[in-house]
Design a protein around this motif. Structure first.
Motif, PDB file in Angstrom:
ATOM      1  N   LEU A 237       0.831  -1.212   0.000  1.00 59.47           N
ATOM      2  CA  LEU A 237       0.000   0.000   0.000  1.00 59.47           C
ATOM      3  C   LEU A 237       0.865   1.261   0.000  1.00 59.47           C
ATOM      4  CD1 LEU A 237      -2.759  -1.082   2.537  1.00 59.47           C
ATOM      5  CD2 LEU A 237      -3.077  -0.658   0.088  1.00 59.47           C
ATOM      6  N   LEU A 238       1.908   1.258   0.818  1.00 61.12           N
ATOM      7  CA  LEU A 238       2.786   2.429   0.885  1.00 61.12           C
ATOM      8  C   LEU A 238       3.517   2.640  -0.439  1.00 61.12           C
ATOM      9  CD1 LEU A 238       4.247   1.921   4.477  1.00 61.12           C
ATOM     10  CD2 LEU A 238       2.608   3.667   3.751  1.00 61.12           C
ATOM     11  N   GLN A 239       3.888   1.547  -1.108  1.00 65.29           N
ATOM     12  CA  GLN A 239       4.557   1.676  -2.412  1.00 65.29           C
ATOM     13  C   GLN A 239       3.579   2.140  -3.480  1.00 65.29           C
ATOM     14  OE1 GLN A 239       7.590   1.830  -2.536  1.00 65.29           O
ATOM     15  NE2 GLN A 239       8.741  -0.019  -2.143  1.00 65.29           N
ATOM     16  N   GLN A 240       2.322   1.701  -3.383  1.00 68.17           N
ATOM     17  CA  GLN A 240       1.341   2.088  -4.389  1.00 68.17           C
ATOM     18  C   GLN A 240       0.903   3.532  -4.215  1.00 68.17           C
ATOM     19  OE1 GLN A 240      -2.762   0.534  -4.103  1.00 68.17           O
ATOM     20  NE2 GLN A 240      -2.545  -0.097  -6.241  1.00 68.17           N
ATOM     21  N   VAL A 241       0.556   3.929  -2.993  1.00 62.62           N
ATOM     22  CA  VAL A 241       0.034   5.275  -2.745  1.00 62.62           C
ATOM     23  C   VAL A 241       1.154   6.306  -2.679  1.00 62.62           C
ATOM     24  CG1 VAL A 241      -1.358   6.669  -1.156  1.00 62.62           C
ATOM     25  CG2 VAL A 241      -1.914   4.263  -1.509  1.00 62.62           C
ATOM     26  N   ARG A 242       2.315   5.886  -2.163  1.00 59.88           N
ATOM     27  CA  ARG A 242       3.476   6.764  -1.985  1.00 59.88           C
ATOM     28  C   ARG A 242       3.073   8.058  -1.260  1.00 59.88           C
ATOM     29  NH1 ARG A 242       7.470   4.486  -4.913  1.00 59.88           N
ATOM     30  NH2 ARG A 242       8.841   6.276  -4.802  1.00 59.88           N
ATOM     31  N   HIS A 266      12.814  -2.287   5.847  1.00 63.58           N
ATOM     32  CA  HIS A 266      12.603  -2.249   4.401  1.00 63.58           C
ATOM     33  C   HIS A 266      12.754  -0.823   3.852  1.00 63.58           C
ATOM     34  CE1 HIS A 266      11.376  -6.444   4.023  1.00 63.58           C
ATOM     35  NE2 HIS A 266      10.655  -6.287   5.118  1.00 63.58           N
ATOM     36  N   ASP A 267      13.497  -0.001   4.583  1.00 59.15           N
ATOM     37  CA  ASP A 267      13.904   1.337   4.129  1.00 59.15           C
ATOM     38  C   ASP A 267      12.774   2.354   4.071  1.00 59.15           C
ATOM     39  OD1 ASP A 267      16.582   0.580   3.857  1.00 59.15           O
ATOM     40  OD2 ASP A 267      16.221  -0.218   1.852  1.00 59.15           O
ATOM     41  N   PHE A 268      11.686   2.108   4.803  1.00 56.59           N
ATOM     42  CA  PHE A 268      10.653   3.137   4.899  1.00 56.59           C
ATOM     43  C   PHE A 268      11.005   4.103   6.030  1.00 56.59           C
ATOM     44  CE2 PHE A 268       8.337  -0.222   2.742  1.00 56.59           C
ATOM     45  CZ  PHE A 268       7.570   0.485   1.813  1.00 56.59           C
ATOM     46  N   VAL A 294       9.169  12.686   8.338  1.00 54.71           N
ATOM     47  CA  VAL A 294       8.919  11.255   8.505  1.00 54.71           C
ATOM     48  C   VAL A 294       7.628  10.942   7.766  1.00 54.71           C
ATOM     49  CG1 VAL A 294       8.282   9.438  10.136  1.00 54.71           C
ATOM     50  CG2 VAL A 294      10.094  11.030  10.721  1.00 54.71           C
ATOM     51  N   SER A 295       7.639   9.890   6.960  1.00 55.39           N
ATOM     52  CA  SER A 295       6.488   9.603   6.104  1.00 55.39           C
ATOM     53  C   SER A 295       5.388   8.816   6.804  1.00 55.39           C
ATOM     54  CB  SER A 295       6.932   8.818   4.863  1.00 55.39           C
ATOM     55  OG  SER A 295       7.851   9.559   4.099  1.00 55.39           O
ATOM     56  N   VAL A 296       5.780   7.903   7.708  1.00 53.44           N
ATOM     57  CA  VAL A 296       4.806   6.978   8.296  1.00 53.44           C
ATOM     58  C   VAL A 296       4.879   7.062   9.818  1.00 53.44           C
ATOM     59  CG1 VAL A 296       3.965   4.601   8.378  1.00 53.44           C
ATOM     60  CG2 VAL A 296       5.160   5.436   6.328  1.00 53.44           C
ATOM     61  N   VAL A 315      -4.551   6.486   5.686  1.00 49.18           N
ATOM     62  CA  VAL A 315      -4.717   5.889   7.014  1.00 49.18           C
ATOM     63  C   VAL A 315      -4.860   4.384   6.825  1.00 49.18           C
ATOM     64  CG1 VAL A 315      -6.267   5.623   8.990  1.00 49.18           C
ATOM     65  CG2 VAL A 315      -5.748   7.905   8.122  1.00 49.18           C
ATOM     66  N   VAL A 316      -4.102   3.611   7.604  1.00 48.28           N
ATOM     67  CA  VAL A 316      -4.176   2.150   7.516  1.00 48.28           C
ATOM     68  C   VAL A 316      -4.549   1.587   8.886  1.00 48.28           C
ATOM     69  CG1 VAL A 316      -2.962   0.002   7.003  1.00 48.28           C
ATOM     70  CG2 VAL A 316      -2.450   2.063   5.675  1.00 48.28           C
TER      71      VAL A 316
END
Length: 456
Positions: A237-242, A266-268, A294-296, A315-316
């Motif tokens: 999801l994070l890779q798709q939505v970015r 995984h480098d997030f 910070v992204s997440v 939001v997850v």
């Protein structure tokens, strides 16, 4: 938004002028329905969720009746968490910035009590705090509340859920019986109702619908086999939505730490937020997330309650919410103020009945393509610098901007949010100019002196 203008209210000219400067022109539903009775001095119960504009509503009511010439505590606002208390205090200061010498003081746990005692000795007009710390000051005799004319309980349901009933009762006993009491709560269960009946006089009840337009939220549900697949789907999801900013909700503090660590492997760009963290670490985490450095943010429900961070792309629900109110509260963090957003819930087969209670019409969807795991991991555009100096050293945002841009410094458009607290300041700068900005601040001078600066 309601079409009712703030100018329709009998507010002080300084407040109306400041609302215009802030761009607050039309009232939200909770504001248009609650402000008239509050300004008339009525007790009020407002049932509204985070993001509805309730803080500005009761903030304006407090400021309207405030007499800055009488330098004693006139209003007390109680909040469940330090983060919410800090945000409420900041909003009241913004609303009252045209009122000379108006002083708002925060009293929260997780911070040294000594400086708070010193600040109380100098006086304040409005106290914003958490029940435990306010009770502590009352017990020590460092806080006295005989002049309080207005009490506000913000997110009353959460204060009771978090076990603050005894502290609240101790505080109520120290307040004048003749006062205005305002209570705001996302839910109005038995405990909240019982508390209201004991401490309020003929309250007006105001209830507004959802603070968010569901049409602006793209909601999805993904079935997973186990926790290993949960992390895989979250990465997809994070890779798709970015997203520039994503908030991930977990069930326990241990889950929060494990998921944040798994994403970092995984480098997030991901950090945890929960109640077991040191308060300084929590503060820095929130600043970095708000600054888009910070992204997440991976959080528990309690830690994330009351956070008012706009612009969330995603939001997850890493774990399914415990009830429909919590689910709506989580999902409603995105898609605010006319923006669009995405909300995704991950669930195992044994959780399907709970999911159907949360969203009866949900559709079980296929994951995003696994090939996305090979894509380059998105990284934040900004970084956050910490300056070891703040309001006590007379630092202002303009001093920091001037130091960054002066003498061939970095371009002004590469400077983001600036937050100045009592003893520290935080500034977001573009990732591409971080090293130059660090050197510019570290080697330069502000207010005639040097300050230590580091990248968080």
């Amino acid at each position: 938004m309601s079409g009712t203008a703030f100018t329709a209210l009998d507010l002080h000219s300084a407040l109306l002028k400041n609302l215009e400067v802030l761009g607050y022109l039309s009232m939200t539903p909770i504001q248009s329905r609650s402000l008239p009775p509050m300004l008339d001095g009525r007790d009020l119960i407002g049932q509204a969720k985070t993001g509805s504009g309730k803080t500005a509503a009761f903030g304006l009511a407090l400021l309207q009746k405030l007499d800055v010439r009488r330098f004693h505590i006139q209003s007390l606002v109680l909040c469940p968490t330090r983060e919410l208390a800090d945000q409420v205090a900041a909003e009241i200061r913004r609303l009252g910035q045209q009122m000379p010498n108006m002083k708002v003081l925060t009293l929260c746990g997780g911070a040294p009590i000594g400086p708070q005692i010193g600040s109380l000795e100098h006086g304040a007009h409005i106290i914003v705090g958490t029940p435990g710390r306010v009770e502590d000051h009352l017990r020590r005799g460092t806080l006295s509340l005989p002049g309080v004319s207005t009490l506000v309980l913000d997110e009353a349901d959460r204060m009771l859920e978090m076990g603050f009933q005894e502290s609240l009762e101790a505080i109520f006993a120290q307040l004048p019986s003749q006062r205005q009491t305002l209570m705001f709560s996302a839910t109005f269960g038995r405990e909240v109702k019982a508390t209201a009946e004991r401490i309020m006089q003929d309250p007006v009840f105001v209830e507004v619908g959802e603070a968010h337009d569901k049409s602006s939220i793209d909601e999805h549900f993904y079935r997973v086999a186990d926790d290993g697949e949960r992390l895989t789907v979250l990465r997809l999801l994070l890779q798709q939505v970015r997203p520039a900013s994503a908030l991930v909700f977990c069930a326990t503090r241990r889950d929060v730490d494990e998921v944040a660590a798994g994403l970092r492997r995984h480098d997030f760009s991901a950090l945890p937020l929960h109640g077991d963290m040191d308060q300084k670490d929590r503060d820095r985490t929130l600043v970095r997330f708000a600054n888009n450095s910070v992204s997440v943010l991976v959080a528990s429900d309690v830690a994330a309650r009351g956070l008012d961070i706009g612009g969330l792309d995603l939001v997850v629900n890493y774990h399914v919410a415990r009830d429909p109110d919590t689910h709506l509260h989580r999902v409603g963090r995105t898609g605010r103020a006319g923006a669009s957003g995405m909300a995704c819930t991950l669930f195992e087969g044994r959780e399907e009945q709970r999911v159907r209670r949360l969203a009866p019409d949900f559709v079980d969807e296929a994951w995003p393509p696994m090939a996305l795991l090979e894509a380059k991991t998105p990284w934040p555009e900004m970084v956050t610098l910490q300056v070891d100096g703040g309001k006590r050293q007379k630092l202002r945002p303009g001093d920091i901007v001037g130091a960054l841009t002066g003498d061939g410094g970095i371009p002004g458009e590469r400077i983001g949010k600036i937050l100045v607290t009592d003893v520290r300041a935080y500034v977001a700068v573009g990732h591409d100019v971080a090293r130059a900005a660090l050197k510019q601040l570290g080697e330069g001078r502000m207010k005639g002196r040097s300050f230590r600066v580091r990248q968080l």
